[in-house]
Design a protein around this motif. Structure first.
Motif, PDB file in Angstrom:
ATOM      1  N   ARG A 284       0.841  -1.256  -0.001  1.00 25.79           N
ATOM      2  CA  ARG A 284       0.088  -0.102  -0.185  1.00 25.79           C
ATOM      3  C   ARG A 284       0.730   1.356   0.131  1.00 25.79           C
ATOM      4  N   ALA A 285       0.593   2.309  -0.870  1.00 26.64           N
ATOM      5  CA  ALA A 285       1.106   3.433  -1.062  1.00 26.64           C
ATOM      6  C   ALA A 285       0.994   4.312   0.256  1.00 26.64           C
ATOM      7  N   ASP A 286       0.192   3.975   0.938  1.00 28.31           N
ATOM      8  CA  ASP A 286       0.084   4.896   2.312  1.00 28.31           C
ATOM      9  C   ASP A 286       0.513   4.040   3.631  1.00 28.31           C
ATOM     10  N   ALA A 287       1.459   3.018   3.417  1.00 26.97           N
ATOM     11  CA  ALA A 287       1.720   2.291   4.754  1.00 26.97           C
ATOM     12  C   ALA A 287       2.425   2.891   5.735  1.00 26.97           C
ATOM     13  N   GLY A 288       2.848   4.139   5.454  1.00 25.65           N
ATOM     14  CA  GLY A 288       3.626   4.752   6.594  1.00 25.65           C
ATOM     15  C   GLY A 288       2.702   5.545   7.291  1.00 25.65           C
ATOM     16  N   THR A 289       1.316   5.941   6.826  1.00 26.11           N
ATOM     17  CA  THR A 289       0.369   6.416   7.776  1.00 26.11           C
ATOM     18  C   THR A 289      -0.882   5.643   7.908  1.00 26.11           C
ATOM     19  N   ALA A 290      -0.998   4.645   7.473  1.00 22.75           N
ATOM     20  CA  ALA A 290      -2.314   3.903   7.165  1.00 22.75           C
ATOM     21  C   ALA A 290      -2.746   3.297   8.707  1.00 22.75           C
ATOM     22  N   ASP A 291      -3.843   3.276   9.025  1.00 23.92           N
ATOM     23  CA  ASP A 291      -4.165   2.555  10.261  1.00 23.92           C
ATOM     24  C   ASP A 291      -4.531   1.291   9.817  1.00 23.92           C
ATOM     25  N   VAL A 292      -3.585   0.243   9.489  1.00 26.36           N
ATOM     26  CA  VAL A 292      -4.252  -0.902   9.172  1.00 26.36           C
ATOM     27  C   VAL A 292      -4.512  -1.985  10.022  1.00 26.36           C
ATOM     28  N   ARG A 293      -5.878  -2.368   9.979  1.00 26.70           N
ATOM     29  CA  ARG A 293      -6.573  -3.008  11.197  1.00 26.70           C
ATOM     30  C   ARG A 293      -5.855  -4.702  11.540  1.00 26.70           C
ATOM     31  N   ALA A 294      -5.732  -4.804  12.594  1.00 24.86           N
ATOM     32  CA  ALA A 294      -5.547  -6.171  12.832  1.00 24.86           C
ATOM     33  C   ALA A 294      -6.674  -7.089  12.671  1.00 24.86           C
ATOM     34  N   PRO A 295      -6.221  -8.374  12.235  1.00 21.59           N
ATOM     35  CA  PRO A 295      -7.161  -9.293  11.842  1.00 21.59           C
ATOM     36  C   PRO A 295      -8.154  -9.338  13.042  1.00 21.59           C
ATOM     37  N   LEU A 296      -9.303  -9.812  12.851  1.00 26.74           N
ATOM     38  CA  LEU A 296     -10.564 -10.209  13.885  1.00 26.74           C
ATOM     39  C   LEU A 296      -9.967 -11.263  14.588  1.00 26.74           C
ATOM     40  N   PRO A 297     -10.385 -11.604  15.757  1.00 30.85           N
ATOM     41  CA  PRO A 297      -9.755 -13.077  16.271  1.00 30.85           C
ATOM     42  C   PRO A 297      -9.829 -13.874  15.943  1.00 30.85           C
ATOM     43  N   TRP A 298     -10.837 -14.310  14.931  1.00 32.44           N
ATOM     44  CA  TRP A 298     -11.064 -15.496  14.353  1.00 32.44           C
ATOM     45  C   TRP A 298     -10.576 -15.659  12.794  1.00 32.44           C
ATOM     46  N   THR A 299      -9.869 -14.379  12.398  1.00 27.92           N
ATOM     47  CA  THR A 299      -9.289 -14.243  11.105  1.00 27.92           C
ATOM     48  C   THR A 299      -7.924 -14.319  10.929  1.00 27.92           C
ATOM     49  N   SER A 300      -7.038 -14.554  12.028  1.00 26.42           N
ATOM     50  CA  SER A 300      -5.624 -14.620  12.026  1.00 26.42           C
ATOM     51  C   SER A 300      -5.223 -15.569  11.318  1.00 26.42           C
ATOM     52  N   ASP A 301      -4.125 -15.639  10.471  1.00 28.44           N
ATOM     53  CA  ASP A 301      -3.381 -16.911   9.852  1.00 28.44           C
ATOM     54  C   ASP A 301      -3.117 -17.997  10.808  1.00 28.44           C
ATOM     55  N   GLU A 302      -3.045 -17.859  12.027  1.00 25.54           N
ATOM     56  CA  GLU A 302      -3.040 -18.752  13.069  1.00 25.54           C
ATOM     57  C   GLU A 302      -4.199 -19.705  13.212  1.00 25.54           C
ATOM     58  N   GLU A 303      -5.426 -18.760  13.382  1.00 26.06           N
ATOM     59  CA  GLU A 303      -6.564 -19.319  13.436  1.00 26.06           C
ATOM     60  C   GLU A 303      -6.796 -20.149  12.124  1.00 26.06           C
ATOM     61  N   PHE A 304      -6.522 -19.665  10.985  1.00 25.17           N
ATOM     62  CA  PHE A 304      -6.686 -20.537   9.762  1.00 25.17           C
ATOM     63  C   PHE A 304      -5.967 -21.923   9.626  1.00 25.17           C
ATOM     64  N   VAL A 305      -4.503 -21.867  10.080  1.00 22.75           N
ATOM     65  CA  VAL A 305      -3.809 -22.848  10.323  1.00 22.75           C
ATOM     66  C   VAL A 305      -4.509 -23.780  11.137  1.00 22.75           C
ATOM     67  N   ALA A 306      -4.986 -23.452  12.440  1.00 20.72           N
ATOM     68  CA  ALA A 306      -5.254 -24.380  13.315  1.00 20.72           C
ATOM     69  C   ALA A 306      -6.704 -24.907  12.961  1.00 20.72           C
ATOM     70  N   ALA A 307      -7.454 -24.195  12.173  1.00 21.80           N
ATOM     71  CA  ALA A 307      -8.865 -24.939  11.866  1.00 21.80           C
ATOM     72  C   ALA A 307      -8.356 -25.760  10.720  1.00 21.80           C
ATOM     73  N   ALA A 308      -7.572 -25.638   9.928  1.00 23.72           N
ATOM     74  CA  ALA A 308      -6.979 -26.629   8.843  1.00 23.72           C
ATOM     75  C   ALA A 308      -6.483 -27.776   9.428  1.00 23.72           C
ATOM     76  N   ASP A 309      -5.792 -27.661  10.434  1.00 24.28           N
ATOM     77  CA  ASP A 309      -5.064 -28.764  11.150  1.00 24.28           C
ATOM     78  C   ASP A 309      -6.127 -29.755  11.685  1.00 24.28           C
ATOM     79  N   TRP A 310      -7.065 -29.007  12.345  1.00 25.51           N
ATOM     80  CA  TRP A 310      -8.237 -29.599  13.144  1.00 25.51           C
ATOM     81  C   TRP A 310      -8.983 -30.498  12.066  1.00 25.51           C
ATOM     82  N   VAL A 311      -9.460 -30.130  10.991  1.00 23.54           N
ATOM     83  CA  VAL A 311      -9.914 -30.731   9.896  1.00 23.54           C
ATOM     84  C   VAL A 311      -9.375 -31.832   9.389  1.00 23.54           C
ATOM     85  N   ALA A 312      -8.016 -31.847   9.349  1.00 27.90           N
ATOM     86  CA  ALA A 312      -7.028 -32.757   9.078  1.00 27.90           C
ATOM     87  C   ALA A 312      -6.963 -34.003  10.146  1.00 27.90           C
TER      88      ALA A 312
END
Length: 310
Positions: A275-303
């Protein structure tokens, strides 16, 4: 591949000014083209390494010429973006007074940004569009028009003078430009990225757009641009150009794109880039259930469930 960048010319456009802010532009030959289409076609034909073109402004939204060129034709990919603050000058031949101006010109995207000024100061002037703002300045130099709205920096290039400066209807107006090349592996994520796609629905049905947007919303992905463009297949047939926060390497974006690929007739990936505004942008943190860690954990659980290890 020639070490050159095509850009919307001629010399003296806002596009050229924005392009020269990229460090890599100093090591490339910069070649002006008469239109967005010709600049992008130069990349498709292998005549240029990349093209630099305007894609959005903060007054009118997406620049349809660029969006339509990215939607159609051989696929291209966005690698970088630049934001440039825009104010216009009214450029005239030396000796021209405001009362002498009967015709004005500029790129079509400029008109909404100076409409109120034009109405207040030149209400009877005839407006005609030019291929670019700098091309409008060139046409004034040639005597085709009395005045052009362009960057003040273009005056010297075309032997004109700035009769008025600092013209803009909207404070803090900006235009977004993109560096576009042939498809390749996206750059690594920076943590403040944007992904661009074009989506085609399988059919027109109630809630169809909601279905598309739901793939982003359910994963906590914020949209930064949503614009419909006609497909040419008839009234009511549209595709959707979307910019979304995040990178294709982010698990939540990966999952969203997989979902879209399943439900859409076609998905065109236009790239993931900083993003061109990376220096000033207020980039929102992922919601608690949408972080990469949550997706990895969900995929592992299904496996584990599939293996009977739940």
């Amino acid at each position: 591949m020639p070490a050159s960048y095509a850009y919307l010319g001629p010399e003296g456009t806002f596009t050229e000014v924005a392009l020269r802010t990229l460090p890599e532009a100093a090591t490339r030959e910069l070649i002006p083209y008469v239109s967005v289409q010709s600049a992008l076609d130069a990349v498709r034909a292998g005549e240029a390494e990349a093209a630099f073109v305007p894609i959005e402004n903060s007054v009118e939204g997406g620049i349809t010429t660029t969006l339509d060129e990215l939607v159609a034709g051989a696929p291209l990919m966005i690698y970088r973006e630049v934001l440039l603050s825009i104010t216009f000058a009214l450029l005239v031949r030396p000796g021209t007074k405001l009362s002498d101006i009967k015709t004005v010109t500029a790129h079509p995207a400029a008109q909404p940004q100076v409409r109120n000024w034009l109405k207040a100061h030149l209400p009877d002037a005839l407006w005609e569009s030019a291929a670019s703002n700098a091309d409008g300045a060139r046409l004034v130099q040639e005597g085709r028009y009395d005045a052009a709205f362009a960057g003040e920096f273009a005056a010297a290039r075309y032997g004109l003078q700035a009769l008025e400066t600092g013209i803009h209807d909207a404070e803090n107006a900006q235009t977004r430009f993109v560096l576009v090349g042939r498809p390749a592996r996206p750059a690594a994520p920076t943590g403040a990225d944007k992904t661009s796609v074009v989506l085609w629905q399988r059919d027109d049905h109630p809630g169809g757009l909601r279905d598309l947007l739901g793939e982003f919303a359910s994963r906590g992905i914020n949209l930064m641009l949503l614009q419909s463009r006609p497909t040419g297949a008839g009234i009511g047939n549209y595709c959707f150009c979307i910019d979304a926060e995040g990178h294709i390497a982010d698990r939540r974006m990966t999952e969203a794109l997989r979902g879209l690929k399943r439900i859409c007739l076609q998905v065109r990936y236009l790239g993931s880039y900083p993003r061109a505004d990376a220096g000033t942008a207020d980039v929102r943190a992922p919601l608690p259930w949408t972080s990469d860690e949550e997706f990895v954990a969900a995929a592992d659980w299904v496996a584990r469930c599939q293996d009977g290890r739940f």
